[in-house]
Write a protein that holds these residues in place. Structure first.
Motif, PDB file in Angstrom:
ATOM      1  N   MET A  28      23.047  -1.323 -85.853  1.00 49.78           N
ATOM      2  CA  MET A  28      23.137   0.007 -84.895  1.00 49.78           C
ATOM      3  C   MET A  28      22.007   0.799 -84.272  1.00 49.78           C
ATOM      4  O   MET A  28      21.296   0.422 -82.996  1.00 49.78           O
ATOM      5  N   LYS A  29      20.283  -0.150 -84.836  1.00 51.92           N
ATOM      6  CA  LYS A  29      19.425  -0.162 -85.080  1.00 51.92           C
ATOM      7  C   LYS A  29      19.036  -1.523 -83.684  1.00 51.92           C
ATOM      8  O   LYS A  29      18.340  -0.775 -82.942  1.00 51.92           O
ATOM      9  N   GLN A  30      19.894  -2.181 -84.377  1.00 55.58           N
ATOM     10  CA  GLN A  30      19.377  -2.944 -83.312  1.00 55.58           C
ATOM     11  C   GLN A  30      19.797  -3.667 -81.552  1.00 55.58           C
ATOM     12  O   GLN A  30      19.784  -3.781 -80.773  1.00 55.58           O
ATOM     13  N   THR A  31      20.663  -2.565 -81.875  1.00 56.92           N
ATOM     14  CA  THR A  31      21.576  -2.704 -80.528  1.00 56.92           C
ATOM     15  C   THR A  31      20.834  -1.285 -79.867  1.00 56.92           C
ATOM     16  O   THR A  31      20.984  -0.959 -78.696  1.00 56.92           O
ATOM     17  N   GLY A  32      20.330  -0.397 -80.720  1.00 57.25           N
ATOM     18  CA  GLY A  32      19.706   0.689 -80.074  1.00 57.25           C
ATOM     19  C   GLY A  32      20.440   2.232 -79.049  1.00 57.25           C
ATOM     20  O   GLY A  32      20.815   3.006 -78.552  1.00 57.25           O
ATOM     21  N   GLU A  33      22.164   1.659 -79.571  1.00 57.66           N
ATOM     22  CA  GLU A  33      23.076   2.934 -78.920  1.00 57.66           C
ATOM     23  C   GLU A  33      23.736   3.328 -80.469  1.00 57.66           C
ATOM     24  O   GLU A  33      23.881   3.210 -81.711  1.00 57.66           O
ATOM     25  N   LYS A  34      24.282   4.578 -80.188  1.00 52.93           N
ATOM     26  CA  LYS A  34      24.625   5.989 -81.078  1.00 52.93           C
ATOM     27  C   LYS A  34      26.520   4.825 -82.045  1.00 52.93           C
ATOM     28  O   LYS A  34      26.487   4.729 -82.605  1.00 52.93           O
ATOM     29  N   ASP A  35      27.027   4.504 -80.560  1.00 51.36           N
ATOM     30  CA  ASP A  35      28.291   2.983 -80.656  1.00 51.36           C
ATOM     31  C   ASP A  35      26.958   1.839 -80.661  1.00 51.36           C
ATOM     32  O   ASP A  35      26.526   1.443 -79.524  1.00 51.36           O
ATOM     33  N   PHE A  36      27.980   1.028 -80.858  1.00 54.56           N
ATOM     34  CA  PHE A  36      27.817  -0.456 -80.388  1.00 54.56           C
ATOM     35  C   PHE A  36      29.071  -1.214 -80.183  1.00 54.56           C
ATOM     36  O   PHE A  36      29.901  -0.966 -80.689  1.00 54.56           O
ATOM     37  N   TYR A  37      28.318  -2.290 -79.343  1.00 53.75           N
ATOM     38  CA  TYR A  37      29.472  -3.562 -78.928  1.00 53.75           C
ATOM     39  C   TYR A  37      29.159  -4.906 -79.555  1.00 53.75           C
ATOM     40  O   TYR A  37      28.399  -4.986 -79.774  1.00 53.75           O
ATOM     41  N   THR A  38      30.073  -5.585 -79.911  1.00 53.60           N
ATOM     42  CA  THR A  38      30.051  -6.890 -80.436  1.00 53.60           C
ATOM     43  C   THR A  38      29.514  -8.063 -79.319  1.00 53.60           C
ATOM     44  O   THR A  38      29.487  -9.326 -79.572  1.00 53.60           O
ATOM     45  N   PHE A  39      28.876  -7.995 -78.141  1.00 53.43           N
ATOM     46  CA  PHE A  39      28.702  -8.287 -77.003  1.00 53.43           C
ATOM     47  C   PHE A  39      27.957  -7.035 -75.969  1.00 53.43           C
ATOM     48  O   PHE A  39      27.963  -6.336 -76.436  1.00 53.43           O
ATOM     49  N   GLN A  40      27.069  -7.808 -75.299  1.00 52.87           N
ATOM     50  CA  GLN A  40      26.160  -7.076 -74.075  1.00 52.87           C
ATOM     51  C   GLN A  40      27.270  -7.084 -72.977  1.00 52.87           C
ATOM     52  O   GLN A  40      27.618  -7.614 -72.685  1.00 52.87           O
ATOM     53  N   LEU A  41      26.674  -5.498 -72.305  1.00 55.83           N
ATOM     54  CA  LEU A  41      26.748  -5.747 -70.991  1.00 55.83           C
ATOM     55  C   LEU A  41      27.073  -6.221 -69.949  1.00 55.83           C
ATOM     56  O   LEU A  41      25.405  -6.161 -69.652  1.00 55.83           O
ATOM     57  N   SER A  42      27.572  -7.399 -69.493  1.00 56.80           N
ATOM     58  CA  SER A  42      27.231  -7.708 -67.988  1.00 56.80           C
ATOM     59  C   SER A  42      26.776  -7.127 -66.882  1.00 56.80           C
ATOM     60  O   SER A  42      27.164  -5.784 -66.545  1.00 56.80           O
ATOM     61  N   ASP A  43      24.974  -7.712 -66.258  1.00 59.53           N
ATOM     62  CA  ASP A  43      25.170  -6.960 -64.869  1.00 59.53           C
ATOM     63  C   ASP A  43      25.861  -6.508 -64.084  1.00 59.53           C
ATOM     64  O   ASP A  43      25.692  -6.364 -62.957  1.00 59.53           O
ATOM     65  N   LYS A  44      27.463  -7.697 -64.013  1.00 59.61           N
ATOM     66  CA  LYS A  44      28.417  -7.308 -62.740  1.00 59.61           C
ATOM     67  C   LYS A  44      29.253  -6.698 -62.903  1.00 59.61           C
ATOM     68  O   LYS A  44      30.381  -6.425 -61.913  1.00 59.61           O
ATOM     69  N   VAL A  45      29.573  -5.783 -64.152  1.00 57.79           N
ATOM     70  CA  VAL A  45      30.581  -4.633 -64.318  1.00 57.79           C
ATOM     71  C   VAL A  45      30.122  -3.336 -64.766  1.00 57.79           C
ATOM     72  O   VAL A  45      28.746  -2.921 -64.635  1.00 57.79           O
ATOM     73  N   THR A  46      30.640  -2.553 -63.934  1.00 64.01           N
ATOM     74  CA  THR A  46      30.980  -1.359 -64.997  1.00 64.01           C
ATOM     75  C   THR A  46      31.936  -0.973 -66.260  1.00 64.01           C
ATOM     76  O   THR A  46      32.672  -1.877 -66.032  1.00 64.01           O
ATOM     77  N   ARG A  47      31.764  -0.243 -67.051  1.00 64.91           N
ATOM     78  CA  ARG A  47      32.259   0.013 -68.005  1.00 64.91           C
ATOM     79  C   ARG A  47      32.113   1.344 -67.893  1.00 64.91           C
ATOM     80  O   ARG A  47      31.416   1.864 -68.288  1.00 64.91           O
ATOM     81  N   GLN A  48      33.121   1.812 -68.622  1.00 64.83           N
ATOM     82  CA  GLN A  48      33.615   3.042 -68.283  1.00 64.83           C
ATOM     83  C   GLN A  48      35.527   3.712 -69.552  1.00 64.83           C
ATOM     84  O   GLN A  48      35.740   3.625 -69.995  1.00 64.83           O
TER      85      GLN A  48
END
Length: 349
Positions: A28-48
């Motif tokens: 969680m510390k590595q991702t900097g998020e309260k929650d995390f994903y096993t992949f990085q969010l692409s700059d080509k998409v939005t996630r809702q």
């Protein structure tokens, strides 16, 4: 009986003891998020983050991925779930994001009783309800103004491939279905891995499950299964166990809400599947197309091959050279996304 339960354990993809709190906090510390994903969010998409209900009244949680440069035209859409015991922040989310990069609206969702979706008790599965989860995802997608409800397909990964095929057979709104690393969960729970259960062994297993129901009823809770991945590899495990471990129990694929990373299915979970043949009506998917994808070296390959034999045309079986079952969870250089894109572009016209 020990051998039988070992086969069942492998078949159910059961997982294990709690991952250490230290490792969870580190990720969680590595991702900097309260929650995390096993992949990085692409700059080509939005996630809702979205929610929707199935027809059993269970609220499902999903992530809707949309291409950023989508223009004003309605999009073809995909509902995606799996693997069995995973969550949307793992493989299904990666698939959804990648397909959104290629121009689709894509919804990765947590099945009932798992992840952020509702349903009690936790960590159970149902071939009926989880089939319905796909149709509920279609409901949601078809109500979005940016989506063409006549162009909706689904992708099922691992154990949710069987549920996806079952959903496509019964729900004519689903225009095409693709599966990767398919597991037929009802077949493997009812008959064992490679159909290895004898009638006596199946009867013994059902007796054990019946006795466990008495224990659960007396305790007022549902005991977790004792079949689980090890916390550490000893070096003598079958390769498919090593592969599962290297995904679910390491930073590569670990997620605290994933049953296969940080919990266990309930001990009586197999009961829902034992008398429920998921692919009974697979022929009725036609004339809508079916794409089945499996790794050449996958221990689960025979499920895709047998489903291909059972389905009517149009159908296609793609075997990925040198790939294992788990390679198709997250190896973006192995997963045939070009094939998935061309399949759905043609099928969802």
């Amino acid at each position: 009986m020990k051998k039988v339960m070992t086969l069942i354990a492998a078949s159910l993809l059961l997982a294990g003891q709690a991952y250490s709190q230290t490792k969870t906090k580190e990720k969680m510390k590595q991702t900097g998020e309260k929650d995390f994903y096993t992949f990085q969010l692409s700059d080509k998409v939005t996630r809702q983050k979205v929610t929707f209900k199935n027809r059993y009244g269970i609220t499902l949680a999903g992530d809707l991925y949309l291409p950023k440069n989508r223009g004003s035209e309605s999009l073809a859409a995909l509902a995606i779930s799996g693997p069995f015991g995973a969550v949307k922040e793992q493989s299904s989310g990666l698939y959804a994001q990648t397909m959104a990069e290629r121009g689709f609206a894509a919804l990765a969702f947590d099945p009932s009783y798992t992840g952020e979706s509702g349903g009690e008790p936790r960590n159970v599965a149902s071939p009926d309800i989880n089939t319905e989860d796909f149709s509920a995802a279609v409901d949601f997608l078809g109500l979005q103004k940016t989506i063409d409800r006549n162009q909706i397909g689904i992708i099922g990964i691992c154990g949710f491939a069987g549920m996806g095929l079952n959903a496509a057979a019964i729900d004519k709104r689903i225009k095409a279905v693709a599966t990767t690393s398919m597991y037929n969960m009802s077949r493997v729970m009812a008959n064992g891995y490679f159909d290895g259960l004898t009638a006596e062994q199946r009867a013994n297993m059902l007796q054990q499950l019946a006795e466990q129901r008495w224990k659960d009823a007396e305790q007022g809770t549902y005991a977790p299964s004792s079949n689980r991945l090890p916390e550490k590899l000893q070096g003598n495990e079958p390769q498919f166990v090593v592969d599962y471990f290297n995904y679910y129990k390491t930073p590569r694929g670990f997620h605290p809400r994933s049953i296969n990373s940080n919990a266990a299915w309930t001990a009586t979970n197999p009961l829902s599947f034992m008398n429920f043949p998921l692919l009974t009506y697979i022929k009725e998917i036609a004339p809508r197309p079916v794409l089945l994808i499996a790794g050449e070296n996958a221990h689960s390959r025979y499920f895709s091959e047998d489903a291909y034999k059972a389905a009517n045309e149009p159908k296609e079986l793609v075997i990925i050279p040198n790939a294992s079952h788990v390679d198709l969870y997250d190896r973006v250089n192995v997963i045939p996304f070009d094939k998935l894109e061309s399949f759905f572009r043609e099928s969802l016209k």
